[in-house]
Design a protein around this motif. Structure first.
Motif, PDB file in Angstrom:
ATOM      1  N   MET A 138       0.852  -1.179   0.000  1.00 15.63           N
ATOM      2  CA  MET A 138       0.000   0.000   0.000  1.00 15.63           C
ATOM      3  C   MET A 138       0.891   1.233   0.000  1.00 15.63           C
ATOM      4  O   MET A 138       1.862   1.321   0.737  1.00 15.63           O
ATOM      5  CB  MET A 138      -0.924  -0.029   1.210  1.00 15.63           C
ATOM      6  CG  MET A 138      -1.896   1.109   1.235  1.00 15.63           C
ATOM      7  SD  MET A 138      -2.973   1.089   2.666  1.00 15.63           S
ATOM      8  CE  MET A 138      -4.240   0.004   2.081  1.00 15.63           C
ATOM      9  N   GLN A 139       0.526   2.175  -0.837  1.00 16.39           N
ATOM     10  CA  GLN A 139       1.327   3.372  -1.059  1.00 16.39           C
ATOM     11  C   GLN A 139       1.535   4.184   0.223  1.00 16.39           C
ATOM     12  O   GLN A 139       2.628   4.641   0.507  1.00 16.39           O
ATOM     13  CB  GLN A 139       0.661   4.220  -2.140  1.00 16.39           C
ATOM     14  CG  GLN A 139       1.468   5.363  -2.633  1.00 16.39           C
ATOM     15  CD  GLN A 139       2.658   4.917  -3.477  1.00 16.39           C
ATOM     16  OE1 GLN A 139       2.964   3.754  -3.618  1.00 16.39           O
ATOM     17  NE2 GLN A 139       3.347   5.870  -4.023  1.00 16.39           N
ATOM     18  N   LEU A 145      -2.205   7.814  12.365  1.00 19.54           N
ATOM     19  CA  LEU A 145      -3.261   7.395  13.292  1.00 19.54           C
ATOM     20  C   LEU A 145      -3.253   5.886  13.517  1.00 19.54           C
ATOM     21  O   LEU A 145      -3.642   5.401  14.572  1.00 19.54           O
ATOM     22  CB  LEU A 145      -4.635   7.798  12.743  1.00 19.54           C
ATOM     23  CG  LEU A 145      -4.971   9.281  12.731  1.00 19.54           C
ATOM     24  CD1 LEU A 145      -6.283   9.516  11.987  1.00 19.54           C
ATOM     25  CD2 LEU A 145      -5.062   9.825  14.139  1.00 19.54           C
ATOM     26  N   ILE A 146      -2.832   5.151  12.491  1.00 13.42           N
ATOM     27  CA  ILE A 146      -2.809   3.692  12.538  1.00 13.42           C
ATOM     28  C   ILE A 146      -1.394   3.224  12.227  1.00 13.42           C
ATOM     29  O   ILE A 146      -0.768   3.732  11.297  1.00 13.42           O
ATOM     30  CB  ILE A 146      -3.799   3.097  11.499  1.00 13.42           C
ATOM     31  CG1 ILE A 146      -5.222   3.571  11.788  1.00 13.42           C
ATOM     32  CG2 ILE A 146      -3.730   1.577  11.477  1.00 13.42           C
ATOM     33  CD1 ILE A 146      -6.219   3.215  10.703  1.00 13.42           C
ATOM     34  N   TRP A 173      -0.595  -2.196  10.353  1.00 17.29           N
ATOM     35  CA  TRP A 173      -2.024  -2.471  10.406  1.00 17.29           C
ATOM     36  C   TRP A 173      -2.798  -1.813   9.267  1.00 17.29           C
ATOM     37  O   TRP A 173      -3.953  -2.187   9.001  1.00 17.29           O
ATOM     38  CB  TRP A 173      -2.610  -2.005  11.746  1.00 17.29           C
ATOM     39  CG  TRP A 173      -2.315  -2.960  12.841  1.00 17.29           C
ATOM     40  CD1 TRP A 173      -1.300  -2.887  13.753  1.00 17.29           C
ATOM     41  CD2 TRP A 173      -3.008  -4.164  13.125  1.00 17.29           C
ATOM     42  NE1 TRP A 173      -1.334  -3.958  14.595  1.00 17.29           N
ATOM     43  CE2 TRP A 173      -2.387  -4.765  14.227  1.00 17.29           C
ATOM     44  CE3 TRP A 173      -4.117  -4.797  12.553  1.00 17.29           C
ATOM     45  CZ2 TRP A 173      -2.822  -5.965  14.762  1.00 17.29           C
ATOM     46  CZ3 TRP A 173      -4.554  -5.991  13.091  1.00 17.29           C
ATOM     47  CH2 TRP A 173      -3.902  -6.562  14.189  1.00 17.29           C
ATOM     48  N   LEU A 174      -2.192  -0.830   8.604  1.00 18.45           N
ATOM     49  CA  LEU A 174      -2.900  -0.090   7.553  1.00 18.45           C
ATOM     50  C   LEU A 174      -3.515  -1.011   6.510  1.00 18.45           C
ATOM     51  O   LEU A 174      -4.724  -0.969   6.260  1.00 18.45           O
ATOM     52  CB  LEU A 174      -1.950   0.883   6.845  1.00 18.45           C
ATOM     53  CG  LEU A 174      -1.778   2.253   7.456  1.00 18.45           C
ATOM     54  CD1 LEU A 174      -0.701   3.017   6.719  1.00 18.45           C
ATOM     55  CD2 LEU A 174      -3.072   3.018   7.461  1.00 18.45           C
ATOM     56  N   VAL A 214      -8.750  10.070   5.566  1.00 21.82           N
ATOM     57  CA  VAL A 214      -8.519  10.810   6.813  1.00 21.82           C
ATOM     58  C   VAL A 214      -7.172  10.423   7.414  1.00 21.82           C
ATOM     59  O   VAL A 214      -6.392  11.285   7.845  1.00 21.82           O
ATOM     60  CB  VAL A 214      -9.672  10.574   7.816  1.00 21.82           C
ATOM     61  CG1 VAL A 214      -9.302  11.066   9.210  1.00 21.82           C
ATOM     62  CG2 VAL A 214     -10.943  11.249   7.328  1.00 21.82           C
ATOM     63  N   VAL A 215      -6.877   9.129   7.439  1.00 25.09           N
ATOM     64  CA  VAL A 215      -5.591   8.664   7.977  1.00 25.09           C
ATOM     65  C   VAL A 215      -4.430   9.271   7.188  1.00 25.09           C
ATOM     66  O   VAL A 215      -3.444   9.736   7.759  1.00 25.09           O
ATOM     67  CB  VAL A 215      -5.510   7.115   7.982  1.00 25.09           C
ATOM     68  CG1 VAL A 215      -4.102   6.628   8.272  1.00 25.09           C
ATOM     69  CG2 VAL A 215      -6.487   6.541   9.001  1.00 25.09           C
ATOM     70  N   ALA A 216      -4.562   9.303   5.865  1.00 26.99           N
ATOM     71  CA  ALA A 216      -3.507   9.878   5.023  1.00 26.99           C
ATOM     72  C   ALA A 216      -3.345  11.370   5.293  1.00 26.99           C
ATOM     73  O   ALA A 216      -2.218  11.866   5.430  1.00 26.99           O
ATOM     74  CB  ALA A 216      -3.818   9.634   3.541  1.00 26.99           C
ATOM     75  N   PHE A 217      -4.450  12.111   5.363  1.00 22.58           N
ATOM     76  CA  PHE A 217      -4.378  13.555   5.611  1.00 22.58           C
ATOM     77  C   PHE A 217      -3.782  13.862   6.977  1.00 22.58           C
ATOM     78  O   PHE A 217      -2.948  14.763   7.109  1.00 22.58           O
ATOM     79  CB  PHE A 217      -5.758  14.205   5.497  1.00 22.58           C
ATOM     80  CG  PHE A 217      -6.119  14.631   4.112  1.00 22.58           C
ATOM     81  CD1 PHE A 217      -5.360  15.551   3.418  1.00 22.58           C
ATOM     82  CD2 PHE A 217      -7.244  14.110   3.496  1.00 22.58           C
ATOM     83  CE1 PHE A 217      -5.693  15.952   2.134  1.00 22.58           C
ATOM     84  CE2 PHE A 217      -7.597  14.497   2.215  1.00 22.58           C
ATOM     85  CZ  PHE A 217      -6.819  15.423   1.531  1.00 22.58           C
ATOM     86  N   VAL A 218      -4.217  13.134   8.003  1.00 17.77           N
ATOM     87  CA  VAL A 218      -3.690  13.377   9.350  1.00 17.77           C
ATOM     88  C   VAL A 218      -2.194  13.083   9.385  1.00 17.77           C
ATOM     89  O   VAL A 218      -1.407  13.848   9.956  1.00 17.77           O
ATOM     90  CB  VAL A 218      -4.461  12.548  10.401  1.00 17.77           C
ATOM     91  CG1 VAL A 218      -3.755  12.569  11.749  1.00 17.77           C
ATOM     92  CG2 VAL A 218      -5.884  13.064  10.538  1.00 17.77           C
TER      93      VAL A 218
END
Length: 178
Positions: free
Chosen positions: A1-2, A17-18, A22-23, A76-80
């Protein structure tokens, strides 16, 4: 995953965030569940009665909405991660920053295209077989095919293996160029 590769290349797991490990697991499970719900709805739609068709269609919409929810959480995870990383801009990040930001931008553009397509699919199923979208074929070309071609072009221009090659300490030659 990128996103996981960007997190690894920037040494920025503490900003996510993760956890990176686990992503993929979380979001692939979300995809599998949503596709399973959609497939179940498709199977029920094939039941042969109007009632089963209508019930199956509702289940497919639920699956598509689940897909949007999981994909929205991914965005959201990417932006955070990106926000926190930029706020904590340090030497390690500066070395990997340009390449990582380029790949995050590619991820954002492709995510936007995929999200628009996913929303289109929900609207398409809600309208049903006699809906405006199904009666006008150009919608399928614009909001399905063209958007997916756009995603392919994004990742052709910003080649995802570049990060993997950096992590291995080698170079990548997209499209077999030397």
């Amino acid at each position: 995953m990128q996103l996981g590769r960007v997190i690894l290349a920037s040494d920025g797991e503490k900003y996510s965030l993760i956890k990176r490990t686990w992503l993929t697991k979380i979001f692939v499970i979300g995809d599998v569940v949503s596709f399973g719900v959609q497939a179940t709805g498709g199977g029920i739609m094939a039941g042969g009665t109007l009632s089963s068709f209508n019930n199956g269609q509702k289940i497919v919409v639920i699956g598509l909405v689940l897909q949007i929810i999981f994909f929205g959480l991914f965005i959201v995870v990417a932006f955070v991660f990106n926000y926190r990383l930029r706020r904590a801009f340090n030497k390690t990040v500066m070395e990997a920053g340009t390449m990582c930001q380029k790949h995050l931008n590619a991820l954002y553009v492709s995510s936007l295209l995929i999200m628009v397509r996913s929303i289109f699919r929900v609207v398409e199923y809600i309208q049903g077989n006699d809906g405006y979208i199904m009666q006008h074929e150009w919608f399928l070309y614009v909001f399905d095919a063209v958007l997916m071609v756009g995603v392919m072009v994004v990742f052709l221009v910003v080649y995802p293996a570049e990060i993997s090659a950096k992590l291995r300490g080698s170079e990548v030659h997209p499209l077999g160029s030397v």
